[in-house]
Design an enzyme around this catalytic site. Sequence first.
Site, PDB file in Angstrom:
ATOM      1  N   CYS A  89       0.805  -1.225   0.000  1.00 62.68           N
ATOM      2  CA  CYS A  89       0.000   0.000   0.000  1.00 62.68           C
ATOM      3  C   CYS A  89       0.838   1.275   0.000  1.00 62.68           C
ATOM      4  CB  CYS A  89      -0.955  -0.006   1.191  1.00 62.68           C
ATOM      5  SG  CYS A  89      -2.192  -1.331   1.084  1.00 62.68           S
ATOM      6  N   HIS A  94      -3.785  19.602   5.092  1.00 63.06           N
ATOM      7  CA  HIS A  94      -4.396  18.270   5.142  1.00 63.06           C
ATOM      8  C   HIS A  94      -3.328  17.237   5.514  1.00 63.06           C
ATOM      9  CE1 HIS A  94      -8.109  19.714   3.334  1.00 63.06           C
ATOM     10  NE2 HIS A  94      -7.412  20.259   2.358  1.00 63.06           N
ATOM     11  N   ASN A 114     -10.710   0.205   1.728  1.00 67.43           N
ATOM     12  CA  ASN A 114      -9.250   0.241   1.666  1.00 67.43           C
ATOM     13  C   ASN A 114      -8.829   0.101   0.206  1.00 67.43           C
ATOM     14  OD1 ASN A 114      -6.511  -0.276   1.720  1.00 67.43           O
ATOM     15  ND2 ASN A 114      -6.647  -2.051   3.065  1.00 67.43           N
TER      16      ASN A 114
END
Length: 343
Positions: A129, A267, A301
């Site tokens: 990821c 952010h 996800n």
Amino acid sequence: MHRDHAVSEPVCRRVGITAVASCLPAREVTSRQLQERISAASGLPLPARMLERVTGIASRRVAADGEYASTLAARAGRVALERAGLAPYDVDLLVFASATRDVAEPATAHIVQHELGCRAHALDVTNACNSFVNGIDTARAMILAGRAHRALVVTGETPSRAVRHDPPGPGHLRDAFAGYTFGDAGAAVVLEAVDRGGILDVDTETHSEHWSVGGIFGGGSRHPRGDEHTYFRGDGSELREVFEKVGTSVLDRMRHRTGFVWEDFRHVLVHQVTVPYLERFVELTGVPRERLVGTVAELGNMASATLGVQLDRVHAGLRPGERVLFVGLGGGVSIMTMVWEKA
């Protein structure tokens, strides 16, 4: 003195993200629909709304038949180029950075390049990821080294294809459960030299003793064939424990090295596995909740596309000089941070 014609002197000192795009498949699958499919296929009685209650995920997007990792990556890449005012031939480096690939060989970057119609140097970068952030960092390094002038970094993730919908027993259901969080998506960024701002800091921490905690273990030299190894398997609780144990140190280093505090970031984009996991991240790190860009409840996800989708959602609203912190969490296990300032 002979010089390799393909290598040039560094031409810039700052590299920035100048365009962003993402791509979500049209098909939406709710957690209720997914649970009904698992229960029907396996014959296992599952408590009502179990998937949604445990994960906090209400729905996710799922690629249709005929849509592949390269499809989502190429769609996002094409939009990113359009937003940058560029044609495919204007980039000389194409990086496909994803945990998913179309085929074992060749690199999926070549399939994306064919779809886009360019002749850039093409290669794949994969690190679970964290693949997309690794791909951005790799492209940045090549531009700084003078090996490229403008790069397109794309990801296409279809982890839903590795989900086991028919676990034959409770043990198999437990091993497959982390995969039920998955959703499909694509994302892309254009990288090039900038006069100010850009990518200011990158850091990573790797704890490879945990490589076997979760993954898709088929398709390589250990398990080249066999359906049993084509499904995602992982212990979600153990993965969470590993990240909790080692995850804050890289953030502490970043803040010490840069002098930035949370309020210096417009952010904070963080990889999102489940809603409880995200809440635990806030608790451990102290990141203000309002700085996060929540995506997991509605999109699941999305593996390495997660940060790209989040960036696309906020990019248009950023003003020059505002900063964004990327926090990547990947199986293996690796943790990454990247500080980017809009030029």
